[in-house]
Design an enzyme around this catalytic site. Structure first.
Site, PDB file in Angstrom:
ATOM      1  N   SER A 232       0.830  -1.219   0.000  1.00  0.00           N
ATOM      2  CA  SER A 232       0.000   0.000   0.000  1.00  0.00           C
ATOM      3  C   SER A 232       0.859   1.263   0.000  1.00  0.00           C
ATOM      4  CB  SER A 232      -0.974   0.007   1.171  1.00  0.00           C
ATOM      5  OG  SER A 232      -0.342  -0.369   2.368  1.00  0.00           O
ATOM      6  N   HIS A 262      -2.173  -8.881   2.126  1.00  0.00           N
ATOM      7  CA  HIS A 262      -1.837  -7.632   2.824  1.00  0.00           C
ATOM      8  C   HIS A 262      -2.937  -7.354   3.850  1.00  0.00           C
ATOM      9  CE1 HIS A 262       0.179  -3.922   3.500  1.00  0.00           C
ATOM     10  NE2 HIS A 262      -0.134  -3.238   2.416  1.00  0.00           N
ATOM     11  N   HIS A 308       5.590 -13.036   7.274  1.00  0.00           N
ATOM     12  CA  HIS A 308       5.776 -11.633   6.898  1.00  0.00           C
ATOM     13  C   HIS A 308       6.940 -11.507   5.924  1.00  0.00           C
ATOM     14  CE1 HIS A 308       6.165  -7.251   7.280  1.00  0.00           C
ATOM     15  NE2 HIS A 308       4.904  -7.303   7.653  1.00  0.00           N
ATOM     16  N   ARG A 317       2.989  -5.401  17.117  1.00  0.00           N
ATOM     17  CA  ARG A 317       1.583  -4.977  17.063  1.00  0.00           C
ATOM     18  C   ARG A 317       0.685  -6.116  17.539  1.00  0.00           C
ATOM     19  NH1 ARG A 317       1.731  -3.184  10.856  1.00  0.00           N
ATOM     20  NH2 ARG A 317       2.654  -5.274  10.805  1.00  0.00           N
ATOM     21  N   ASP A 372      -2.182  -8.885  11.759  1.00  0.00           N
ATOM     22  CA  ASP A 372      -3.555  -9.293  11.460  1.00  0.00           C
ATOM     23  C   ASP A 372      -4.020 -10.530  12.218  1.00  0.00           C
ATOM     24  OD1 ASP A 372      -3.943  -7.202   9.615  1.00  0.00           O
ATOM     25  OD2 ASP A 372      -2.793  -8.291   8.119  1.00  0.00           O
TER      26      ASP A 372
HETATM   27  N1  HAX Z   1       0.860 -19.931   5.545  1.00  0.00           N
HETATM   28  C1  HAX Z   1       1.221 -20.769   4.537  1.00  0.00           C
HETATM   29  N2  HAX Z   1       2.251 -20.573   3.725  1.00  0.00           N
HETATM   30  C2  HAX Z   1       2.989 -19.479   3.951  1.00  0.00           C
HETATM   31  C3  HAX Z   1       2.702 -18.568   4.995  1.00  0.00           C
HETATM   32  C4  HAX Z   1       1.573 -18.832   5.790  1.00  0.00           C
HETATM   33  N3  HAX Z   1       1.178 -18.004   6.763  1.00  0.00           N
HETATM   34  N4  HAX Z   1       3.623 -17.594   4.963  1.00  0.00           N
HETATM   35  C5  HAX Z   1       4.449 -17.854   3.938  1.00  0.00           C
HETATM   36  N5  HAX Z   1       4.064 -18.985   3.318  1.00  0.00           N
HETATM   37  C6  HAX Z   1       4.607 -19.573   2.097  1.00  0.00           C
HETATM   38  C7  HAX Z   1       4.431 -18.578   0.951  1.00  0.00           C
HETATM   39  O1  HAX Z   1       3.102 -18.633   0.425  1.00  0.00           O
HETATM   40  C8  HAX Z   1       5.492 -19.038  -0.023  1.00  0.00           C
HETATM   41  O2  HAX Z   1       4.975 -20.156  -0.699  1.00  0.00           O
HETATM   42  P1  HAX Z   1       5.276 -20.419  -2.281  1.00  0.00           P
HETATM   43  O3  HAX Z   1       6.779 -20.431  -2.419  1.00  0.00           O
HETATM   44  O4  HAX Z   1       4.637 -21.753  -2.512  1.00  0.00           O
HETATM   45  O5  HAX Z   1       4.631 -19.303  -3.019  1.00  0.00           O
HETATM   46  C9  HAX Z   1       6.614 -19.506   0.914  1.00  0.00           C
HETATM   47  O6  HAX Z   1       6.001 -19.725   2.210  1.00  0.00           O
HETATM   48  C10 HAX Z   1       7.719 -18.513   1.060  1.00  0.00           C
HETATM   49  O7  HAX Z   1       7.165 -17.272   1.460  1.00  0.00           O
HETATM   50  P2  HAX Z   1       7.933 -16.310   2.477  1.00  0.00           P
HETATM   51  O8  HAX Z   1       9.251 -15.987   1.881  1.00  0.00           O
HETATM   52  O9  HAX Z   1       7.909 -16.901   3.851  1.00  0.00           O
HETATM   53  O10 HAX Z   1       6.980 -15.050   2.568  1.00  0.00           O
HETATM   54  P3  HAX Z   1       6.711 -13.890   1.499  1.00  0.00           P
HETATM   55  O11 HAX Z   1       7.604 -12.747   1.825  1.00  0.00           O
HETATM   56  O12 HAX Z   1       6.717 -14.381   0.108  1.00  0.00           O
HETATM   57  O13 HAX Z   1       5.193 -13.519   1.845  1.00  0.00           O
HETATM   58  C11 HAX Z   1       3.331 -13.069   3.231  1.00  0.00           C
HETATM   59  C12 HAX Z   1       4.834 -12.862   3.014  1.00  0.00           C
HETATM   60  C13 HAX Z   1       2.868 -12.133   4.327  1.00  0.00           C
HETATM   61  C14 HAX Z   1       2.572 -12.722   1.937  1.00  0.00           C
HETATM   62  C15 HAX Z   1       3.089 -14.548   3.624  1.00  0.00           C
HETATM   63  O14 HAX Z   1       3.753 -14.831   4.843  1.00  0.00           O
HETATM   64  C16 HAX Z   1       1.621 -14.887   3.756  1.00  0.00           C
HETATM   65  O15 HAX Z   1       0.972 -15.170   2.740  1.00  0.00           O
HETATM   66  N6  HAX Z   1       1.039 -14.841   5.011  1.00  0.00           N
HETATM   67  C17 HAX Z   1      -0.366 -15.062   5.197  1.00  0.00           C
HETATM   68  C18 HAX Z   1      -1.165 -13.835   4.787  1.00  0.00           C
HETATM   69  C19 HAX Z   1      -0.953 -12.687   5.760  1.00  0.00           C
HETATM   70  O16 HAX Z   1      -1.017 -12.852   6.962  1.00  0.00           O
HETATM   71  N7  HAX Z   1      -0.735 -11.489   5.216  1.00  0.00           N
HETATM   72  C20 HAX Z   1      -0.588 -10.256   6.025  1.00  0.00           C
HETATM   73  C21 HAX Z   1       0.862  -9.836   6.184  1.00  0.00           C
HETATM   74  C22 HAX Z   1       0.998  -8.584   7.011  1.00  0.00           C
HETATM   75  C23 HAX Z   1       0.410  -7.435   6.303  1.00  0.00           C
HETATM   76  O17 HAX Z   1       0.840  -6.969   5.287  1.00  0.00           O
HETATM   77  N8  HAX Z   1      -0.674  -6.961   6.808  1.00  0.00           N
HETATM   78  O18 HAX Z   1      -1.335  -6.003   6.169  1.00  0.00           O
END
Ligand code: HAX
Length: 432
Positions: A232, A262, A308, A317, A372
């Protein structure tokens, strides 16, 4: 000192500082970029400047040098002043800012007309982003730009737009909640109350103890900013770099916050927690949570609220919200479930990450809860149960960070964002 005067005092100093930094360090490297990073969402590449806050992987959010939990008593409007100026406001400056926001709090009638005309099943984030966008006609920045203002003046009408947007947002967001969920007419802004208390009051949630208001202030404070590279902030930054005004830029940034990876994760996370409770008929045991977590992961889904892109520890948080829950609603079954999930999910993610690696996939980089993971349970407890709305609360808060960054970027003459992309063919032909 009043926000506008403080900025007038600080901006020339920051302009000088930027000049000096560029002349001293301008040709030094701050990052190397690998092919994997270029394919991988630019993760970890240092490629922009943001002074409002930093996120340290092992510490979390630090606002202008203050770790979040050391300033959690600040009210949201105080943190807005801090984000912008680097200093906490005194009582007088806070009062002036509160008045500035109150004076700009009236939601134009055409915004209600547009929101009421939207389909009944519109997502609250779509309504919010639309409401902000239709107000673009009010932009002082666009008006002054069209008249031909000097570059050094850009920040002044940008600040005016920022105050207008922050002034109007609680009323717009709360009124939208009441329209969307058929709770009655929008409640007017109460000029005798602070910004956060106004939002709580305008939502119309019964609050005999005042704890819901306390929660809303904390919520607005905790979500205010998370440095510059997140979806964002980065989107808002990029749109603003084309000299689009605050209404265009913030609405664009919030469209990014609306994604499930996000800001939408707070809605998703409470949904997951309630699903677990539903499946096991109440507060689940740790074994039941473990079973459901593995089931989710093995179905190829993410566990929302965990992981994250930058953080490698429990998000402060989350810790702050958890402390609030333990103080005010320790016996609430949804909160108890969130707390139990916190005991189990990091272990499950760690085990699952190993399974992934054994299967030749990337590890999960962070097993810990993010912002979150727990906030929804607190809102739910006080009767704000429509969890599709939760990202709107996040948005009202995050707008403070996006706007602060916009004002500072216009003050410092940050140029158009335009990184270079390369093609897959180029990588194959040019990388040894
Ligand atoms: N559950 C399952 N799998 C997860 C995971 C979770 N909570 N967190 C990471 N992974 C997976 C990713 O999907 C990725 O899989 P692929 O290679 O198959 O695509 C792998 O682990 C490597 O990812 P990463 O390097 O650990 O994390 P990224 O930096 O790529 O992504 C995310 C960070 C926040 C998007 C990710 O941890 C996620 O999807 N979390 C769940 C959604 C979430 O809580 N989002 C909010 C984040 C905070 C925020 O921005 N709030 O607004």
């Amino acid at each position: 000192m009043k926000l506008q005067d403080k900025l007038k005092e600080m901006i020339p100093t920051w302009r000088e500082e930027k000049k000096e930094v560029l002349s001293t360090y301008g040709k030094k490297k701050i990052a190397d970029v690998t092919v994997a990073q270029a394919f991988g969402g630019m993760r970890g590449i240092k490629g922009m400047i943001c002074d409002t806050s930093v996120v340290e992987p092992n510490k979390g959010l630090i606002i202008r040098g203050h770790p979040l939990l050391t300033i959690k008593e600040l009210w949201p409007e105080e943190v807005f002043y801090l984000l912008l100026t680097g200093e906490k406001p005194d009582k007088e400056a806070t009062a002036v800012l509160q008045k500035d926001l109150a004076d700009r709090s009236e939601v134009p009638g055409y915004v209600w007309d547009v929101l009421k005309a939207m389909p009944e099943d519109s997502h609250p984030m779509c309504m919010l982003d639309t409401g902000i966008l239709v107000m673009e006609r009010e932009s002082e920045y666009r008006r002054r730009y069209t008249e031909g203002m000097r570059k050094t003046e850009y920040w002044e009408p940008m600040l005016e737009d920022a105050l207008r947007l922050l002034g109007v947002l609680p009323g717009m967001a709360a009124g939208m909640y009441r329209i969307r969920y058929k709770k009655g007419d929008p409640v007017p802004y109460d000029k005798s109350l602070d910004w956060g208390a106004n939002y709580a009051k305008m939502l119309g949630i019964n609050d005999p103890t005042g704890n819901f208001t306390r929660l809303i202030r904390l919520y607005l404070m905790f979500h205010c900013d998370h440095e510059g590279g997140n979806v964002s902030a980065n989107t808002c930054h990029t749109v603003g770099s084309a000299l689009s005004d605050a209404f265009y830029s913030v609405s664009a940034g919030l469209n990014g916050l609306s994604g499930p990876l996000h800001g939408l994760a707070n809605q998703e996370c409470l949904g997951w927690v309630l699903e677990v409770m539903d499946k096991f008929g109440g507060t689940p045991s740790e074994e039941q949570i473990e079973e459901m977590a593995f089931e989710t992961l093995r179905a190829g889904k993410v566990i929302p609220g965990y992981g994250h892109a930058v953080l490698r520890v429990t998000d402060p948080r989350f810790t702050g919200f958890n402390e609030f829950g333990k103080q005010y609603l320790a016996d609430d079954p949804v909160f108890m479930t969130v707390d139990r999930v916190f005991n189990i999910v990091p272990k499950v993610l760690k085990a699952f990450s190993k399974e992934r690696v054994d299967a030749g996939k990337a590890p999960i980089a962070n097993f810990w809860p993010n912002v979150d993971a727990g906030s929804g349970a607190l809102l739910y407890h006080y009767g704000l149960t429509e969890f599709q709305y939760y990202t709107v609360l996040f948005s009202v808060s995050r707008t403070m960070g996006m706007l602060s960054q916009l004002v500072l970027n216009r003050a410092l003459g940050t140029p158009l964002t335009r990184p270079k992309s390369v093609s897959t063919k180029w990588v194959k032909e040019n990388i040894q």
